[in-house]
Scaffold this motif. Structure first.
Motif, PDB file in Angstrom:
ATOM      1  N   GLU A  45       0.846  -1.198   0.000  1.00 53.73           N
ATOM      2  CA  GLU A  45       0.000   0.000   0.000  1.00 53.73           C
ATOM      3  C   GLU A  45       0.879   1.244   0.000  1.00 53.73           C
ATOM      4  OE1 GLU A  45      -2.555  -0.067   3.376  1.00 53.73           O
ATOM      5  OE2 GLU A  45      -0.921  -0.053   4.836  1.00 53.73           O
ATOM      6  N   ARG A  46       0.343   2.320  -0.592  1.00 49.55           N
ATOM      7  CA  ARG A  46       1.134   3.530  -0.781  1.00 49.55           C
ATOM      8  C   ARG A  46       0.212   4.708  -1.072  1.00 49.55           C
ATOM      9  NH1 ARG A  46       1.419  -0.167  -4.427  1.00 49.55           N
ATOM     10  NH2 ARG A  46       0.290   0.227  -6.369  1.00 49.55           N
ATOM     11  N   LEU A  47       0.770   5.905  -1.026  1.00 47.53           N
ATOM     12  CA  LEU A  47       0.022   7.086  -1.433  1.00 47.53           C
ATOM     13  C   LEU A  47      -0.246   7.023  -2.935  1.00 47.53           C
ATOM     14  CD1 LEU A  47       0.780   8.130   1.401  1.00 47.53           C
ATOM     15  CD2 LEU A  47       1.214  10.364   0.363  1.00 47.53           C
ATOM     16  N   PRO A  48      -1.324   7.651  -3.386  1.00 48.89           N
ATOM     17  CA  PRO A  48      -1.650   7.631  -4.823  1.00 48.89           C
ATOM     18  C   PRO A  48      -0.500   8.174  -5.670  1.00 48.89           C
ATOM     19  CG  PRO A  48      -3.496   8.481  -3.559  1.00 48.89           C
ATOM     20  CD  PRO A  48      -2.358   8.358  -2.598  1.00 48.89           C
ATOM     21  N   GLY A  49      -0.106   7.391  -6.673  1.00 48.03           N
ATOM     22  CA  GLY A  49       0.923   7.822  -7.606  1.00 48.03           C
ATOM     23  C   GLY A  49       2.336   7.810  -7.066  1.00 48.03           C
ATOM     24  N   ALA A  50       2.536   7.217  -5.888  1.00 47.39           N
ATOM     25  CA  ALA A  50       3.857   7.268  -5.257  1.00 47.39           C
ATOM     26  C   ALA A  50       4.884   6.430  -6.010  1.00 47.39           C
ATOM     27  CB  ALA A  50       3.764   6.798  -3.809  1.00 47.39           C
ATOM     28  N   VAL A  51       6.142   6.830  -5.874  1.00 53.57           N
ATOM     29  CA  VAL A  51       7.280   6.050  -6.355  1.00 53.57           C
ATOM     30  C   VAL A  51       8.139   5.699  -5.152  1.00 53.57           C
ATOM     31  CG1 VAL A  51       7.315   7.020  -8.685  1.00 53.57           C
ATOM     32  CG2 VAL A  51       8.569   8.179  -6.849  1.00 53.57           C
ATOM     33  N   PHE A  52       9.018   4.711  -5.325  1.00 54.35           N
ATOM     34  CA  PHE A  52       9.812   4.214  -4.202  1.00 54.35           C
ATOM     35  C   PHE A  52      11.249   4.697  -4.305  1.00 54.35           C
ATOM     36  CE2 PHE A  52      12.456   0.934  -2.116  1.00 54.35           C
ATOM     37  CZ  PHE A  52      11.923   1.025  -0.843  1.00 54.35           C
ATOM     38  N   TYR A  53      11.725   5.329  -3.228  1.00 57.08           N
ATOM     39  CA  TYR A  53      13.099   5.810  -3.130  1.00 57.08           C
ATOM     40  C   TYR A  53      13.903   4.777  -2.362  1.00 57.08           C
ATOM     41  CZ  TYR A  53      17.038   8.861  -1.822  1.00 57.08           C
ATOM     42  OH  TYR A  53      18.286   9.399  -1.620  1.00 57.08           O
ATOM     43  N   ASP A  54      14.848   4.122  -3.021  1.00 56.02           N
ATOM     44  CA  ASP A  54      15.668   3.074  -2.416  1.00 56.02           C
ATOM     45  C   ASP A  54      16.945   3.699  -1.858  1.00 56.02           C
ATOM     46  OD1 ASP A  54      17.360   0.938  -1.846  1.00 56.02           O
ATOM     47  OD2 ASP A  54      16.631  -0.268  -3.505  1.00 56.02           O
ATOM     48  N   HIS A  55      17.031   3.810  -0.528  1.00 49.79           N
ATOM     49  CA  HIS A  55      18.187   4.456   0.100  1.00 49.79           C
ATOM     50  C   HIS A  55      19.493   3.754  -0.262  1.00 49.79           C
ATOM     51  CE1 HIS A  55      16.028   7.248   2.850  1.00 49.79           C
ATOM     52  NE2 HIS A  55      15.072   6.338   2.741  1.00 49.79           N
ATOM     53  N   ASN A  56      19.469   2.439  -0.295  1.00 46.93           N
ATOM     54  CA  ASN A  56      20.694   1.708  -0.604  1.00 46.93           C
ATOM     55  C   ASN A  56      21.138   1.943  -2.041  1.00 46.93           C
ATOM     56  OD1 ASN A  56      21.026   0.520   1.951  1.00 46.93           O
ATOM     57  ND2 ASN A  56      19.591  -1.107   1.453  1.00 46.93           N
ATOM     58  N   ALA A  57      20.188   1.993  -2.956  1.00 45.57           N
ATOM     59  CA  ALA A  57      20.526   2.187  -4.365  1.00 45.57           C
ATOM     60  C   ALA A  57      21.013   3.602  -4.643  1.00 45.57           C
ATOM     61  CB  ALA A  57      19.326   1.865  -5.246  1.00 45.57           C
ATOM     62  N   PHE A  58      20.468   4.584  -3.931  1.00 40.32           N
ATOM     63  CA  PHE A  58      20.847   5.978  -4.179  1.00 40.32           C
ATOM     64  C   PHE A  58      22.092   6.395  -3.391  1.00 40.32           C
ATOM     65  CE2 PHE A  58      16.469   6.319  -5.745  1.00 40.32           C
ATOM     66  CZ  PHE A  58      16.675   7.063  -6.890  1.00 40.32           C
ATOM     67  N   ALA A  59      22.511   5.589  -2.427  1.00 38.89           N
ATOM     68  CA  ALA A  59      23.722   5.915  -1.662  1.00 38.89           C
ATOM     69  C   ALA A  59      24.943   5.915  -2.576  1.00 38.89           C
ATOM     70  CB  ALA A  59      23.909   4.913  -0.534  1.00 38.89           C
ATOM     71  N   ASP A  60      25.989   6.570  -2.119  1.00 41.21           N
ATOM     72  CA  ASP A  60      27.252   6.599  -2.873  1.00 41.21           C
ATOM     73  C   ASP A  60      27.931   5.241  -2.718  1.00 41.21           C
ATOM     74  OD1 ASP A  60      29.673   7.050  -4.046  1.00 41.21           O
ATOM     75  OD2 ASP A  60      30.257   8.723  -2.757  1.00 41.21           O
ATOM     76  N   LEU A  61      27.765   4.390  -3.714  1.00 42.99           N
ATOM     77  CA  LEU A  61      28.284   3.031  -3.625  1.00 42.99           C
ATOM     78  C   LEU A  61      29.799   2.971  -3.803  1.00 42.99           C
ATOM     79  CD1 LEU A  61      25.510   1.079  -5.571  1.00 42.99           C
ATOM     80  CD2 LEU A  61      25.706   1.510  -3.122  1.00 42.99           C
ATOM     81  N   SER A  62      30.424   4.094  -4.164  1.00 40.57           N
ATOM     82  CA  SER A  62      31.886   4.115  -4.248  1.00 40.57           C
ATOM     83  C   SER A  62      32.523   4.267  -2.877  1.00 40.57           C
ATOM     84  CB  SER A  62      32.352   5.254  -5.159  1.00 40.57           C
ATOM     85  OG  SER A  62      32.070   6.522  -4.576  1.00 40.57           O
ATOM     86  N   SER A  63      31.715   4.621  -1.882  1.00 37.14           N
ATOM     87  CA  SER A  63      32.226   4.787  -0.523  1.00 37.14           C
ATOM     88  C   SER A  63      32.274   3.437   0.172  1.00 37.14           C
ATOM     89  CB  SER A  63      31.327   5.743   0.264  1.00 37.14           C
ATOM     90  OG  SER A  63      31.679   5.741   1.639  1.00 37.14           O
ATOM     91  N   PRO A  64      33.279   3.209   1.024  1.00 40.70           N
ATOM     92  CA  PRO A  64      33.333   1.958   1.793  1.00 40.70           C
ATOM     93  C   PRO A  64      32.343   1.933   2.947  1.00 40.70           C
ATOM     94  CG  PRO A  64      35.150   3.369   2.428  1.00 40.70           C
ATOM     95  CD  PRO A  64      34.469   4.050   1.268  1.00 40.70           C
ATOM     96  N   LEU A  65      31.689   3.055   3.213  1.00 39.52           N
ATOM     97  CA  LEU A  65      30.776   3.155   4.344  1.00 39.52           C
ATOM     98  C   LEU A  65      29.332   2.912   3.899  1.00 39.52           C
ATOM     99  CD1 LEU A  65      32.272   6.364   5.983  1.00 39.52           C
ATOM    100  CD2 LEU A  65      32.712   3.974   6.597  1.00 39.52           C
ATOM    101  N   PRO A  66      28.504   2.342   4.778  1.00 38.13           N
ATOM    102  CA  PRO A  66      27.105   2.098   4.416  1.00 38.13           C
ATOM    103  C   PRO A  66      26.301   3.388   4.409  1.00 38.13           C
ATOM    104  CG  PRO A  66      27.465   1.518   6.706  1.00 38.13           C
ATOM    105  CD  PRO A  66      28.820   1.880   6.134  1.00 38.13           C
ATOM    106  N   GLN A  67      25.305   3.437   3.543  1.00 36.92           N
ATOM    107  CA  GLN A  67      24.405   4.582   3.470  1.00 36.92           C
ATOM    108  C   GLN A  67      25.162   5.905   3.268  1.00 36.92           C
ATOM    109  OE1 GLN A  67      21.007   4.550   3.532  1.00 36.92           O
ATOM    110  NE2 GLN A  67      21.055   2.336   3.526  1.00 36.92           N
ATOM    111  N   ALA A  68      26.244   5.857   2.501  1.00 36.40           N
ATOM    112  CA  ALA A  68      27.018   7.075   2.253  1.00 36.40           C
ATOM    113  C   ALA A  68      26.159   8.086   1.495  1.00 36.40           C
ATOM    114  CB  ALA A  68      28.277   6.744   1.455  1.00 36.40           C
ATOM    115  N   PHE A  69      26.290   9.354   1.860  1.00 40.20           N
ATOM    116  CA  PHE A  69      25.455  10.398   1.273  1.00 40.20           C
ATOM    117  C   PHE A  69      25.666  10.441  -0.236  1.00 40.20           C
ATOM    118  CE2 PHE A  69      23.857  14.711   0.581  1.00 40.20           C
ATOM    119  CZ  PHE A  69      22.736  14.703   1.413  1.00 40.20           C
ATOM    120  N   PRO A  70      24.586  10.482  -1.019  1.00 38.31           N
ATOM    121  CA  PRO A  70      24.723  10.447  -2.479  1.00 38.31           C
ATOM    122  C   PRO A  70      25.535  11.628  -3.015  1.00 38.31           C
ATOM    123  CG  PRO A  70      22.442  10.076  -1.827  1.00 38.31           C
ATOM    124  CD  PRO A  70      23.173  10.521  -0.592  1.00 38.31           C
TER     125      PRO A  70
END
Length: 267
Positions: A45-70
């Motif tokens: 369930e979700r708000l009408p027309g909502a999209v999903f923001y994936d924190h893990n996918a949008f994080a800076d994956l080049s960083s060795p740290l988890p959830q690095a700021f994009p």
């Protein structure tokens, strides 16, 4: 970060704002990390027309740290490609539960990188929306709306003051003491009696991160972010001063990742 009530959020959506589900599942248990997925809740369930923001996918994956700021260089393109979002779109960001600050973390990313549309966080999250508007909810994976990829858009070029500090800033602060430092991790982690750990889900795979260190930055104060749950706005000052902060002076908030610090900044 600015909050919106259910009625205010509904008015924004009717006027063309985009809804973003920024729910996030964090756990220290690998088995539950494999089984639980915030996107499953989005499909439920979700708000009408909502999209999903994936924190893990949008994080800076080049960083060795988890959830690095994009990184700004990557974020805009990703928002346009995966969410069909442009820089000038008004957005209402929410999480599934009121006991989560994942929406604030997403809003912080947008604001820090100069999103030009209005950014509002739905107070009370999806729980509040469903309670107030039970017939105005989308359900089922098949009904989730998709948007065509767009160009997120270039910045307007205006110089914006950053709200973030980095490790170099905090090292210098050991001498200058210009900033108070508030550590929002658990007391046991802050005191070095326990080490933080996390399991992240990236591209369907669960990965362990055990690189956190014990202890805290010298001179830091401690207030676990969960202490903010259910606290009225008028009582926040007492909570922070009780942790030893001088609210007339600037404060830098630190945590293990980016999500937990966001509510402290918003407060």
């Amino acid at each position: 970060i600015t909050y919106a009530s259910v009625d205010e959020a509904h008015a924004l959506l009717r006027a063309g704002a985009r809804a973003i589900d920024a729910s996030w599942t964090s756990t220290s248990d690998a088995a539950s990390a494999a089984d639980e997925d915030a996107k499953d809740g989005f499909h439920e369930e979700r708000l009408p027309g909502a999209v999903f923001y994936d924190h893990n996918a949008f994080a800076d994956l080049s960083s060795p740290l988890p959830q690095a700021f994009p990184a700004a260089s990557e974020l805009g393109g990703a928002l346009g490609r995966t969410l069909g979002l442009s820089r000038k779109d008004d957005v209402v960001v929410y999480a599934r539960t009121s006991r989560s600050f994942a929406a604030e973390a997403c809003a912080d990313v947008l604001l820090e990188h100069g999103h030009e549309g209005a950014v509002r966080v739905l107070r009370g999250g999806l729980e509040a929306w469903v309670e107030a508007r039970p017939d105005d909810v989308e359900r089922g994976a098949d009904g989730a709306k998709t948007y065509p990829a767009v160009e997120y858009g270039a910045s307007d070029g205006k110089q914006r003051a950053t709200t973030h500090v980095n490790a170099k800033d905090l090292l210098q602060n050991l001498s200058t003491q210009r900033l108070q430092v508030l550590d929002c991790r658990q007391k046991e982690v802050f005191e070095g009696a326990m080490r933080d750990s996390a399991y992240l889900r990236i591209q369907g795979r669960v990965k362990a991160f055990d690189g956190f260190r014990e202890g805290h930055i010298p001179g830091a104060k401690n207030l676990h972010y969960a202490k903010l749950f259910g606290v009225a706005d008028g009582d926040l000052a007492e909570l922070f001063t009780g942790a030893g902060l001088d609210l007339s002076m600037p404060v830098a908030v630190v945590c293990s990742g980016g999500v937990d610090a966001s509510p402290m900044v918003a407060a």
